[in-house]
Design a protein around this motif. Structure first.
Motif, PDB file in Angstrom:
ATOM      1  N   VAL A 265     -11.109   7.288   5.379  1.00  0.00           N
ATOM      2  CA  VAL A 265     -10.113   6.488   4.696  1.00  0.00           C
ATOM      3  C   VAL A 265     -10.231   5.063   5.123  1.00  0.00           C
ATOM      4  CG1 VAL A 265      -7.466   5.954   4.610  1.00  0.00           C
ATOM      5  CG2 VAL A 265      -8.502   8.343   5.053  1.00  0.00           C
ATOM      6  N   ILE A 266     -10.364   4.255   4.134  1.00  0.00           N
ATOM      7  CA  ILE A 266     -10.724   2.847   3.875  1.00  0.00           C
ATOM      8  C   ILE A 266      -9.651   2.104   3.697  1.00  0.00           C
ATOM      9  CG2 ILE A 266     -12.037   0.876   3.245  1.00  0.00           C
ATOM     10  CD1 ILE A 266     -14.445   3.164   2.338  1.00  0.00           C
ATOM     11  N   ARG A 267      -9.081   1.323   4.794  1.00  0.00           N
ATOM     12  CA  ARG A 267      -7.859   0.404   4.291  1.00  0.00           C
ATOM     13  C   ARG A 267      -8.441  -1.335   4.422  1.00  0.00           C
ATOM     14  NH1 ARG A 267      -3.576   3.986   4.494  1.00  0.00           N
ATOM     15  NH2 ARG A 267      -3.855   5.751   5.794  1.00  0.00           N
ATOM     16  N   MET A 268      -7.319  -2.016   3.895  1.00  0.00           N
ATOM     17  CA  MET A 268      -7.442  -3.457   4.046  1.00  0.00           C
ATOM     18  C   MET A 268      -6.687  -4.230   5.132  1.00  0.00           C
ATOM     19  SD  MET A 268      -7.964  -3.780  -0.055  1.00  0.00           S
ATOM     20  CE  MET A 268      -8.469  -2.339  -0.980  1.00  0.00           C
ATOM     21  N   ASN A 269      -7.382  -5.178   5.593  1.00  0.00           N
ATOM     22  CA  ASN A 269      -6.604  -6.160   6.312  1.00  0.00           C
ATOM     23  C   ASN A 269      -5.606  -5.622   7.367  1.00  0.00           C
ATOM     24  OD1 ASN A 269      -7.871  -8.496   5.571  1.00  0.00           O
ATOM     25  ND2 ASN A 269      -6.615  -8.604   3.722  1.00  0.00           N
ATOM     26  N   ALA A 270      -4.394  -5.826   7.503  1.00  0.00           N
ATOM     27  CA  ALA A 270      -3.575  -5.448   8.643  1.00  0.00           C
ATOM     28  C   ALA A 270      -2.522  -4.345   7.946  1.00  0.00           C
ATOM     29  CB  ALA A 270      -2.785  -6.605   9.303  1.00  0.00           C
ATOM     30  N   ALA A 271      -2.835  -4.015   6.665  1.00  0.00           N
ATOM     31  CA  ALA A 271      -1.536  -3.159   6.306  1.00  0.00           C
ATOM     32  C   ALA A 271      -1.314  -2.018   7.155  1.00  0.00           C
ATOM     33  CB  ALA A 271      -2.201  -2.554   4.764  1.00  0.00           C
ATOM     34  N   PRO A 272       0.172  -1.816   7.314  1.00  0.00           N
ATOM     35  CA  PRO A 272       0.235  -0.786   8.472  1.00  0.00           C
ATOM     36  C   PRO A 272       0.509   0.569   7.760  1.00  0.00           C
ATOM     37  CG  PRO A 272       2.312  -1.993   7.714  1.00  0.00           C
ATOM     38  CD  PRO A 272       1.072  -2.762   6.877  1.00  0.00           C
ATOM     39  N   THR A 273       0.527   1.579   8.520  1.00  0.00           N
ATOM     40  CA  THR A 273       0.696   2.875   8.214  1.00  0.00           C
ATOM     41  C   THR A 273       2.039   3.481   8.748  1.00  0.00           C
ATOM     42  OG1 THR A 273      -0.484   3.899  10.096  1.00  0.00           O
ATOM     43  CG2 THR A 273      -1.763   3.617   7.947  1.00  0.00           C
ATOM     44  N   ARG A 274       2.426   2.947   9.960  1.00  0.00           N
ATOM     45  CA  ARG A 274       3.777   3.497  10.492  1.00  0.00           C
ATOM     46  C   ARG A 274       4.935   2.989   9.515  1.00  0.00           C
ATOM     47  NH1 ARG A 274       4.740   1.922  16.542  1.00  0.00           N
ATOM     48  NH2 ARG A 274       3.003   3.321  16.647  1.00  0.00           N
ATOM     49  N   GLY A 275       5.670   4.042   9.057  1.00  0.00           N
ATOM     50  CA  GLY A 275       6.878   3.872   8.250  1.00  0.00           C
ATOM     51  C   GLY A 275       6.662   4.032   6.761  1.00  0.00           C
ATOM     52  N   PHE A 276       5.141   4.364   6.464  1.00  0.00           N
ATOM     53  CA  PHE A 276       4.915   4.271   5.318  1.00  0.00           C
ATOM     54  C   PHE A 276       3.828   5.447   4.883  1.00  0.00           C
ATOM     55  CE2 PHE A 276       5.459  -0.226   5.876  1.00  0.00           C
ATOM     56  CZ  PHE A 276       6.330  -0.563   4.780  1.00  0.00           C
ATOM     57  N   GLU A 277       3.884   6.493   6.002  1.00  0.00           N
ATOM     58  CA  GLU A 277       2.804   7.546   6.184  1.00  0.00           C
ATOM     59  C   GLU A 277       2.996   8.486   4.610  1.00  0.00           C
ATOM     60  OE1 GLU A 277       3.869   6.715  10.128  1.00  0.00           O
ATOM     61  OE2 GLU A 277       5.098   6.771   8.307  1.00  0.00           O
ATOM     62  N   ALA A 278       4.235   8.602   4.105  1.00  0.00           N
ATOM     63  CA  ALA A 278       4.524   9.361   2.920  1.00  0.00           C
ATOM     64  C   ALA A 278       3.736   8.875   1.686  1.00  0.00           C
ATOM     65  CB  ALA A 278       5.909   9.701   2.591  1.00  0.00           C
ATOM     66  N   ASP A 279       3.592   7.594   1.559  1.00  0.00           N
ATOM     67  CA  ASP A 279       2.796   6.987   0.376  1.00  0.00           C
ATOM     68  C   ASP A 279       1.509   6.640   0.867  1.00  0.00           C
ATOM     69  OD1 ASP A 279       4.994   7.147  -1.195  1.00  0.00           O
ATOM     70  OD2 ASP A 279       5.861   5.096  -0.479  1.00  0.00           O
ATOM     71  N   VAL A 280       1.073   6.230   2.102  1.00  0.00           N
ATOM     72  CA  VAL A 280      -0.371   5.616   2.372  1.00  0.00           C
ATOM     73  C   VAL A 280      -0.971   6.592   3.241  1.00  0.00           C
ATOM     74  CG1 VAL A 280       0.476   3.216   1.562  1.00  0.00           C
ATOM     75  CG2 VAL A 280       0.476   4.014   4.072  1.00  0.00           C
ATOM     76  N   GLY A 281      -0.528   7.556   3.961  1.00  0.00           N
ATOM     77  CA  GLY A 281      -1.175   8.349   4.905  1.00  0.00           C
ATOM     78  C   GLY A 281      -1.187   7.765   6.255  1.00  0.00           C
ATOM     79  N   ASN A 282      -1.959   8.187   7.095  1.00  0.00           N
ATOM     80  CA  ASN A 282      -1.515   7.873   8.621  1.00  0.00           C
ATOM     81  C   ASN A 282      -3.024   7.714   9.154  1.00  0.00           C
ATOM     82  OD1 ASN A 282      -0.367   7.209  10.797  1.00  0.00           O
ATOM     83  ND2 ASN A 282      -1.271   9.212  11.728  1.00  0.00           N
ATOM     84  N   ARG A 283      -4.140   8.388   8.753  1.00  0.00           N
ATOM     85  CA  ARG A 283      -5.534   8.021   8.995  1.00  0.00           C
ATOM     86  C   ARG A 283      -6.394   7.022   8.718  1.00  0.00           C
ATOM     87  NH1 ARG A 283      -8.877  11.701   6.775  1.00  0.00           N
ATOM     88  NH2 ARG A 283     -10.501  10.893   8.417  1.00  0.00           N
ATOM     89  N   THR A 284      -6.992   6.328   9.438  1.00  0.00           N
ATOM     90  CA  THR A 284      -7.916   5.055   9.121  1.00  0.00           C
ATOM     91  C   THR A 284      -9.388   5.437   9.740  1.00  0.00           C
ATOM     92  OG1 THR A 284      -6.088   3.814   9.152  1.00  0.00           O
ATOM     93  CG2 THR A 284      -8.244   2.822   9.284  1.00  0.00           C
ATOM     94  N   THR A 285     -10.411   5.282   8.918  1.00  0.00           N
ATOM     95  CA  THR A 285     -11.593   5.351   9.520  1.00  0.00           C
ATOM     96  C   THR A 285     -12.183   3.917   9.477  1.00  0.00           C
ATOM     97  OG1 THR A 285     -11.934   7.379   8.159  1.00  0.00           O
ATOM     98  CG2 THR A 285     -13.943   6.395   8.899  1.00  0.00           C
ATOM     99  N   VAL A 286     -11.966   3.094   8.540  1.00  0.00           N
ATOM    100  CA  VAL A 286     -12.576   1.642   8.581  1.00  0.00           C
ATOM    101  C   VAL A 286     -11.487   0.670   8.070  1.00  0.00           C
ATOM    102  CG1 VAL A 286     -14.207   0.142   7.800  1.00  0.00           C
ATOM    103  CG2 VAL A 286     -15.031   2.129   8.414  1.00  0.00           C
ATOM    104  N   ARG A 287     -11.318  -0.526   8.525  1.00  0.00           N
ATOM    105  CA  ARG A 287     -10.376  -1.256   7.836  1.00  0.00           C
ATOM    106  C   ARG A 287     -11.705  -2.538   7.385  1.00  0.00           C
ATOM    107  NH1 ARG A 287      -4.907  -1.601   7.743  1.00  0.00           N
ATOM    108  NH2 ARG A 287      -4.016  -0.103   9.181  1.00  0.00           N
ATOM    109  N   VAL A 288     -11.281  -3.075   6.058  1.00  0.00           N
ATOM    110  CA  VAL A 288     -12.172  -4.207   5.936  1.00  0.00           C
ATOM    111  C   VAL A 288     -11.196  -5.386   5.985  1.00  0.00           C
ATOM    112  CG1 VAL A 288     -13.403  -5.474   3.955  1.00  0.00           C
ATOM    113  CG2 VAL A 288     -13.622  -2.810   4.269  1.00  0.00           C
ATOM    114  N   VAL A 289     -11.593  -6.220   6.772  1.00  0.00           N
ATOM    115  CA  VAL A 289     -10.771  -7.151   7.228  1.00  0.00           C
ATOM    116  C   VAL A 289     -11.438  -8.711   6.778  1.00  0.00           C
ATOM    117  CG1 VAL A 289      -9.655  -8.505   9.169  1.00  0.00           C
ATOM    118  CG2 VAL A 289      -9.904  -6.172   9.163  1.00  0.00           C
ATOM    119  N   SER A 290     -10.329  -9.704   6.251  1.00  0.00           N
ATOM    120  CA  SER A 290     -10.862 -11.055   6.048  1.00  0.00           C
ATOM    121  C   SER A 290     -10.809 -11.868   7.204  1.00  0.00           C
ATOM    122  CB  SER A 290      -9.741 -11.653   4.954  1.00  0.00           C
ATOM    123  OG  SER A 290     -10.055 -13.093   5.101  1.00  0.00           O
ATOM    124  N   HIS A 291     -11.675 -12.703   7.272  1.00  0.00           N
ATOM    125  CA  HIS A 291     -11.593 -13.782   8.406  1.00  0.00           C
ATOM    126  C   HIS A 291     -10.337 -14.132   8.795  1.00  0.00           C
ATOM    127  CE1 HIS A 291     -11.499 -17.394   5.919  1.00  0.00           C
ATOM    128  NE2 HIS A 291     -11.760 -16.720   4.897  1.00  0.00           N
TER     129      HIS A 291
END
Length: 271
Positions: A83-109
């Motif tokens: 599961v690949i996410r972006m920047n600081a997008a949280p999962t807590r409180g949004f699990e039903a829509d975005v899930g909970n697992r994170t493998t990698v975050r691609v982050v802006s400088h």
């Protein structure tokens, strides 16, 4: 007789030396199977021999867009190998829509101060990511790596950044720098997913024509900032910007082209 024994001894030494030399030059060298465009920032220094070694059969790329709200795809997203996410997008409180697992975050400088405990791939302009002591963001990442030796922080290499510019130019016919555009975290995330994943399912991303519709629905730019920026308003402002804007709409037109090749699918909303 002594001369014969001595000659034989020299012959043995010569043969052994040749065998040792042959073994040295023909011995398989250790191969770094990692992705050379993503270089680990070690606790000591920039280490060009430590590349990101990750390969996933099936990935979920989760956008930070408000389009994901109400999807109820969280469990489906977590069912992917990576599961690949972006920047600081949280999962807590949004699990039903975005899930909970994170493998990698691609982050802006610009988001590195928000790092937590996961694997990160950080992109940024050369002036911020240079590793000669003058790269402000790189220095900060090196400090984090020293403080947390178990952290897995990778920087997008200069060569990979240039390659992304070439991809943008190939797909649009426009030179990225001359057009005044900055590639978005979403663009680097999609490039990363194409490098790492055999198949990619994208969640929470509308196509490039959506904001041109007269009856488009207003959604937040970030799903976790409901009352701040409007997504289409943000997209249109950036698309029109003469300098320094992300070309979100143009980038999505590029993703549509990639999706036609079969490796990329937009699961929600579907394209």
């Amino acid at each position: 007789m002594k001369s014969l024994k001595y000659s034989f001894f020299l012959l043995v030494i010569l043969v052994l030396s040749l065998l040792l030399w042959y073994n040295h030059v023909t011995k398989p060298r250790e191969v770094d199977l990692g992705l050379r465009g993503y270089v680990r920032i070690s606790p000591q220094t920039w280490s060009s021999s430590r590349y990101l070694a990750l390969r996933c059969a099936r990935c979920a790329v989760v956008s930070s867009s408000g389009q994901v709200l109400g999807s109820r795809r969280g469990q489906e997203i977590d069912g992917h190998e990576c599961v690949i996410r972006m920047n600081a997008a949280p999962t807590r409180g949004f699990e039903a829509d975005v899930g909970n697992r994170t493998t990698v975050r691609v982050v802006s400088h610009s988001s590195v101060r928000r790092l937590a405990n996961t694997r990160y791939v950080v992109w940024g302009p050369e002036r911020s990511m240079r590793h000669d002591g003058k790269g402000r963001v790189f220095n900060l990442l090196a400090k984090v790596a020293r403080k947390y030796p178990g952290a897995h922080i990778y920087a997008v290499s200069r060569e990979k950044m240039l390659q992304c510019d070439l991809v943008f130019q190939k797909e649009t016919g426009k030179n990225r720098m001359r057009s005044g555009a900055f590639l978005s975290t979403g663009f680097f995330t999609m490039i990363f997913a194409l490098d790492v994943c055999n198949s990619i399912d994208v969640y929470g991303m509308k196509d490039g024509s959506y904001c041109s519709l007269t009856n488009y629905s207003s959604v937040p730019y970030h799903y976790y900032e409901a009352n701040r920026l409007d997504e289409c308003g943000m997209y249109k402002a950036h698309e029109r910007a003469r300098r320094g804007g992300h070309r979100f709409i143009t980038e999505k037109q590029i993703y549509r082209q990639w999706a036609s090749q079969g490796k990329l699918q937009f699961q929600y909303p579907s394209w």
